[in-house]
Scaffold this motif. Structure first.
Motif, PDB file in Angstrom:
ATOM      1  N   GLU A   1       0.867  -1.175   0.000  1.00 32.38           N
ATOM      2  CA  GLU A   1       0.000   0.000   0.000  1.00 32.38           C
ATOM      3  C   GLU A   1       0.910   1.234   0.000  1.00 32.38           C
ATOM      4  O   GLU A   1       1.943   1.241   0.668  1.00 32.38           O
ATOM      5  N   PRO A   2       0.529   2.315  -0.727  1.00 27.14           N
ATOM      6  CA  PRO A   2       1.377   3.519  -0.702  1.00 27.14           C
ATOM      7  C   PRO A   2       1.449   4.107   0.707  1.00 27.14           C
ATOM      8  O   PRO A   2       0.466   4.026   1.457  1.00 27.14           O
ATOM      9  N   SER A   3       2.611   4.646   1.080  1.00 24.55           N
ATOM     10  CA  SER A   3       2.684   5.236   2.420  1.00 24.55           C
ATOM     11  C   SER A   3       2.952   6.743   2.375  1.00 24.55           C
ATOM     12  O   SER A   3       2.794   7.436   3.363  1.00 24.55           O
ATOM     13  N   SER A   4       3.334   7.264   1.226  1.00 23.66           N
ATOM     14  CA  SER A   4       3.544   8.711   1.021  1.00 23.66           C
ATOM     15  C   SER A   4       4.413   9.346   2.097  1.00 23.66           C
ATOM     16  O   SER A   4       4.174  10.473   2.491  1.00 23.66           O
ATOM     17  N   SER A   5       5.401   8.620   2.575  1.00 25.31           N
ATOM     18  CA  SER A   5       6.153   9.185   3.690  1.00 25.31           C
ATOM     19  C   SER A   5       7.477   9.816   3.286  1.00 25.31           C
ATOM     20  O   SER A   5       7.949  10.724   3.944  1.00 25.31           O
ATOM     21  N   CYS A   6       8.080   9.404   2.182  1.00 29.28           N
ATOM     22  CA  CYS A   6       9.419   9.926   1.880  1.00 29.28           C
ATOM     23  C   CYS A   6       9.370  11.270   1.155  1.00 29.28           C
ATOM     24  O   CYS A   6      10.336  12.011   1.180  1.00 29.28           O
ATOM     25  N   ARG A   7       8.273  11.567   0.484  1.00 27.19           N
ATOM     26  CA  ARG A   7       8.040  12.822  -0.247  1.00 27.19           C
ATOM     27  C   ARG A   7       8.944  13.008  -1.464  1.00 27.19           C
ATOM     28  O   ARG A   7       8.981  14.089  -2.036  1.00 27.19           O
ATOM     29  N   MET A   8       9.666  11.987  -1.880  1.00 30.09           N
ATOM     30  CA  MET A   8      10.526  12.134  -3.059  1.00 30.09           C
ATOM     31  C   MET A   8       9.724  12.129  -4.361  1.00 30.09           C
ATOM     32  O   MET A   8      10.162  12.640  -5.379  1.00 30.09           O
TER      33      MET A   8
ATOM     34  N   CYS B   1      19.368   4.799   8.989  1.00 28.18           N
ATOM     35  CA  CYS B   1      17.973   4.558   8.608  1.00 28.18           C
ATOM     36  C   CYS B   1      17.306   5.866   8.193  1.00 28.18           C
ATOM     37  O   CYS B   1      17.424   6.881   8.878  1.00 28.18           O
ATOM     38  N   ILE B   2      16.597   5.855   7.066  1.00 26.98           N
ATOM     39  CA  ILE B   2      15.886   7.066   6.614  1.00 26.98           C
ATOM     40  C   ILE B   2      14.397   6.991   6.944  1.00 26.98           C
ATOM     41  O   ILE B   2      13.598   7.807   6.470  1.00 26.98           O
ATOM     42  N   LEU B   3      14.006   5.987   7.711  1.00 28.87           N
ATOM     43  CA  LEU B   3      12.629   5.837   8.205  1.00 28.87           C
ATOM     44  C   LEU B   3      11.595   5.758   7.083  1.00 28.87           C
ATOM     45  O   LEU B   3      10.477   6.247   7.206  1.00 28.87           O
TER      46      LEU B   3
ATOM     47  N   GLY C   1       8.687  -2.582  14.189  1.00 28.71           N
ATOM     48  CA  GLY C   1       7.796  -1.426  14.043  1.00 28.71           C
ATOM     49  C   GLY C   1       8.546  -0.160  14.420  1.00 28.71           C
ATOM     50  O   GLY C   1       9.705  -0.206  14.859  1.00 28.71           O
ATOM     51  N   PHE C   2       7.882   0.997  14.222  1.00 32.72           N
ATOM     52  CA  PHE C   2       8.482   2.264  14.647  1.00 32.72           C
ATOM     53  C   PHE C   2       8.291   2.442  16.145  1.00 32.72           C
ATOM     54  O   PHE C   2       7.266   2.022  16.704  1.00 32.72           O
ATOM     55  N   GLU C   3       9.256   3.095  16.759  1.00 32.92           N
ATOM     56  CA  GLU C   3       9.141   3.416  18.179  1.00 32.92           C
ATOM     57  C   GLU C   3       9.522   4.885  18.362  1.00 32.92           C
ATOM     58  O   GLU C   3      10.347   5.403  17.613  1.00 32.92           O
TER      59      GLU C   3
END
Lengths: 346, 526
Positions: A39-46, A145-147, A165-167
């Motif tokens: 699924e797309p996450s649209s988090s990196c904004r590139m 890590c670029i998250l 997971g993220f913390e």
């Protein structure tokens, strides 16, 4: 449906994203967090692009095409925004490309080259290195890590293990296991699918002994279970030094721990290297000619005395079709018996 | 598999029985979990509470060896509730009346008693399977490695036919094959009664065809299966044994018997990539190249013929197996030479109808699923489309029968065996990988906590396990995933090898041994 990308009109399918439309049109859009299988996450904004009539730039990975949409993928505004994204990432990234195992195959490195980012302009705090080396096959270095979250989403959405997971929040976010117990104590099954999708050097195989440009890749079929996963053997100087999954049927870019990491038997020092003949209870090295002649003598003796049905052969589910075909042909056509079977029942 | 791996994600219901898919076919298990996320129902039947049970709508922890009672009972419920596919059965099947007669006796209550599960769970499982539009059954050795293995497979097939799940996408009867090319080894005639493409050796027209193709006389007498070969080696009737890429000293049931056979046989040739427990007994060992050092093809569990490509040169003086066999054939007077494995595939295609359209140039961009009948045929995604291959789908009902050996006073526990994620078969390959050995270093036995408490065994204790055939020592692993009175051992390890204990008793048709059920006793080593 018609859309206009960079001044050229394209006919595209309904319901696809701008990113998909651009890729079909052969226009390259940079992405760090995108994977077609997720699924797309649209988090990196590139993948930001400009759309006529829209004040804000939009993420092309998660925006669907609309009739007569006018898209600019490389306008000055877009380029500036992507540079800013990269600048922010490298401002919190150790510039260790000289020694980083990922160098030459790092998306961050490639995009910095493409967009001309030579130095980070935001000086100040950096994420502290937090390295998890507990897994026997791979390491996680949080400072690199670029998250993008690809590892987490592959582990969850595709692998179905959900070990990581993220913390934390904001600047302190890291990828980790529940209760920080370390990968080896988590639900992780060492499939390495996270390592295979990491775009940077945060997740890397342990003790990597090559630089990417020194290697070649050879597409083949995994030699473990019957799924038949497609993979690329990474080869350096006539040695197999790594394995990468292929994103094709039947495995769609996934592997398990055996396919991904259990390849070191190939160049193991214990491999049998010459024919061996047992003499007085001990194995002695022999030439191929000696071994074949010895077998021929025994075949002829036993066949003469006992006939072909005193022979039996176990062919192999590890060997190729061609080898299995020849093995049964040897027993049937040359020796003259149908006493040939293999481990299908085990 | 009648169907394809890629079809799993779109199924409506999956019935996984006798397969620990997450450990044995990990990538197929990812597809199953993805299907569950998309809303597919999952039924799991296994003596151990395996990982997939956590994703299941209904989990049946059945007693090892009771598959047929469970399957018959599910069919009983499906008939009772009218969930069967009447049109499909009328048009495409035969012997339905006989099925009805047999499964009538298997009420959920009776099967619950035999299998050690709840009747309501059998009803729930049957209802899920029966109501699904497209349902696939996925099984492995938990179905087959029994003295009733063939009947177990037939019962799986009965269930699929009953609900019209054959010849349909995302459904089917899907045995997941254990080894990289076990499908191909069968396809290529690595079976005592079958020439390539399952053409029977006892049919005169088949023998005639191959005698012409190979320009030699052939025997039409069905040969021996592995267990019969081992018996023959032990009793002296087999004098010459050639073992390629196989390690029966760890993998086969009743290792003491295998050992006797290998010691007794006059001449033993072993061809492998490493020294193995079996190779130790050889008169000659031939060093083979690994899969990374040769060209060829493997056929996977969904019948997909895929390329294997040479990445590095053979290690030392080792040679690809095909070259060794060819050279030996030449030494023995058969002069045919092949320059490359693609030449062999061309010959395979010329004598094997299901591979007739396969050649290396067509495999460059991905595999082809057989049957592939000619050069223009694109392969077969799922079998029995339109019509059942044999004409009519034949119901082959059978009654439940007990395992050959069941727990008694002397051997009061039931031992079942299987594989784990980290190792492959007899560890010839995985045992050489440090990280793997770190995660799964040695043999162990899983014991339920109540069983362990009764015996005074704690987690990590050394235990001695004995059956009528042998005795081993291993380490106790206390777990909740297994029932009281049942023990589980992975068979991979030569030290503390489970197969010293297993029962070689065979299914009369397939000659498969009952590796899933043996009676044993266990005690703490003091």
């Amino acid at each position: 449906m018609n859309i206009i990308i960079n001044g050229i009109q394209y006919e595209v399918e309904k319901g696809i994203t701008i990113l998909e439309a651009c890729r079909k049109a052969g226009i390259d859009i940079p992405t760090l967090c995108h994977d077609d299988r997720l699924e797309p996450s649209s988090s990196c904004r590139m993948c930001l692009v400009e759309i006529e009539g829209s004040k804000k730039l939009v993420t092309s990975c998660s925006t669907l095409v609309k009739e007569n949409m006018v898209v600019y993928t490389h306008s000055a505004r877009v380029m500036e925004a992507r540079k800013e994204v990269l600048d922010l990432l490298v401002s919190n990234h150790p510039m260790e490309c000289l020694t980083c195992a990922k160098s030459g195959k790092c998306k961050l490195q490639d995009y910095c080259y493409e967009y001309g980012i030579t130095e980070a302009s935001y000086k100040g705090a950096r994420r502290k290195p937090k390295i998890d080396t507990s897994n026997p096959f791979y390491d996680y270095d949080a400072s690199k890590c670029i998250l993008c979250g690809l590892c987490i989403r592959v582990c969850d959405e595709l692998q179905g293990t959900s070990a990581i997971g993220f913390e934390n929040r904001g600047f302190d976010v890291v990828v980790t296991t529940p209760f920080n117990e370390g990968l080896v104590n988590s639900k992780c099954v060492s499939c390495g699918n996270c390592v295979s999708v990491c775009p940077v050097g945060a997740l890397t195989p342990k003790k990597q002994t090559y630089r990417h440009w020194e290697t070649k890749k050879v597409r083949t079929t995994c030699s473990y279970c019957g799924v038949g996963c497609q993979m690329d053997l990474v080869v350096k100087e006539n040695r197999v030094v790594g394995v990468e999954p292929a994103n094709v049927v039947p495995n769609d870019g996934l592997l398990c721990v055996k396919g991904k990491f259990a390849y070191k038997f190939i160049n193991h020092p214990d491999r049998l290297k010459t024919p061996l003949i047992k003499r007085n209870g001990k194995f002695e090295e022999a030439s191929w000619d000696e071994a074949y002649r010895y077998i021929r003598r025994k075949v002829n003796e036993i066949k003469e005395e006992n006939g072909p049905d005193a022979f039996a052969g176990l062919t192999s589910a590890r060997c190729t079709n061609e080898e299995n075909y020849l093995f049964q042909k040897l027993f049937r056509a040359v020796i003259g018996t149908n006493n040939v079977d293999h481990c299908a029942r085990l | 598999m009648t169907n394809s791996i890629g079809e799993i994600v779109n199924t409506d219901a999956m019935f996984v029985i006798g397969s620990n898919t997450t450990e044995n076919h990990p990538v197929i298990a990812t597809k199953m979990k993805q299907a569950v996320r998309r809303g597919a129902k999952l039924i799991v039947a296994d003596p151990r509470r395996i990982e997939l049970a956590d994703y299941a709508d209904v989990y049946l922890q059945l007693k090892p060896g009771t598959n047929i009672a469970l399957l018959n009972s599910m069919m009983n419920v499906i008939l009772e509730k009218g969930l069967y596919d009447k049109k499909f059965i009328e048009e495409k099947c035969e012997n339905f009346e006989e099925l009805v007669k047999v499964v009538k006796e298997y009420t959920p209550e009776r099967a619950a008693e035999i299998c050690g599960v709840k009747a309501e769970d059998i009803i729930k499982a049957a209802t899920i399977y029966g109501e699904a539009e497209k349902a696939g059954i996925y099984y492995t050795m938990g179905i087959t490695q029994h003295t009733t293995g063939t009947n177990g497979v037939m019962s799986v097939s009965n269930l699929a036919l009953l609900c019209g799940n054959v010849g349909k996408e995302s459904a089917g009867v899907n045995p997941l094959r254990g080894q990289n090319n076990v499908q191909g080894a069968c396809d290529m005639g690595g079976l005592p009664g079958d020439l390539p493409g399952y053409q029977k050796v006892f049919k005169p027209e088949v023998i005639e065809k191959f005698e012409k193709a190979w320009n030699t006389k052939l025997s039409s007498k069905v040969g021996l299966t592995i267990p019969e070969i081992m018996d023959g080696a032990a009793d002296g009737s087999i004098k010459f044994l050639y073992i390629m890429g196989e390690n029966p000293m760890v993998s086969d049931p009743d290792i003491n018997h295998v050992k006797h056979a290998l010691e007794n046989v006059d001449f033993l040739v072993v061809q492998d990539i490493f020294m193995t427990e079996t190779a130790e007994f050889a008169d000659v060992i031939l060093p083979a190249a690994s899969f990374a050092e040769k060209d060829g093809t493997f056929s996977n569990t969904e019948r997909r013929v895929q390329r294997v490509r040479k990445a590095i040169d053979p290690v030392g003086e080792s040679k690809p197996d095909w070259k060794i066999i060819m050279e030996l054939m030449n030494y023995l007077g058969y002069s045919k030479k092949y320059l490359h494995p693609s030449d062999i595939m061309d010959e395979i295609a010329s004598v094997t109808p299901s591979y007739a359209g396969i050649s290396y140039d067509r495999l460059e961009d991905g595999g082809i699923q057989w049957p592939c009948l000619d050069k223009d045929h694109s392969g077969t995604k799922y079998l029995h489309k339109g019509n059942i291959a044999r004409g009519k789908g034949l119901f082959m009902p059978s009654d439940y029968a007990e395992s050959a050996e069941t727990p008694d006073r002397e051997y009061p526990y039931l031992l079942t065996t299987g594989r784990i994620l980290y190792h492959y078969h007899t560890r010839t390959m995985t045992g050489k990988v440090d990280g793997i050995n770190k995660l799964a270093p040695s043999s162990y036995v899983e014991i339920n906590e109540e069983t362990a408490n009764r015996l005074g065994i704690s987690d990590g204790d050394r235990v001695r396990i004995a059956s009528r055939r042998g005795e081993i020592e291993t380490t106790a692993k206390i777990t909740e995933i297994i029932d009281d009175g049942v023990l589980f051992m992975p068979f991979h390890f030569a030290d503390g090898a489970a197969n010293y204990l297993t029962n070689p008793a065979r299914d009369p048709i397939a000659k498969i041994s009952e590796l899933k059920v043996a009676a044993v006793k266990i005690e703490k080593v003091c």
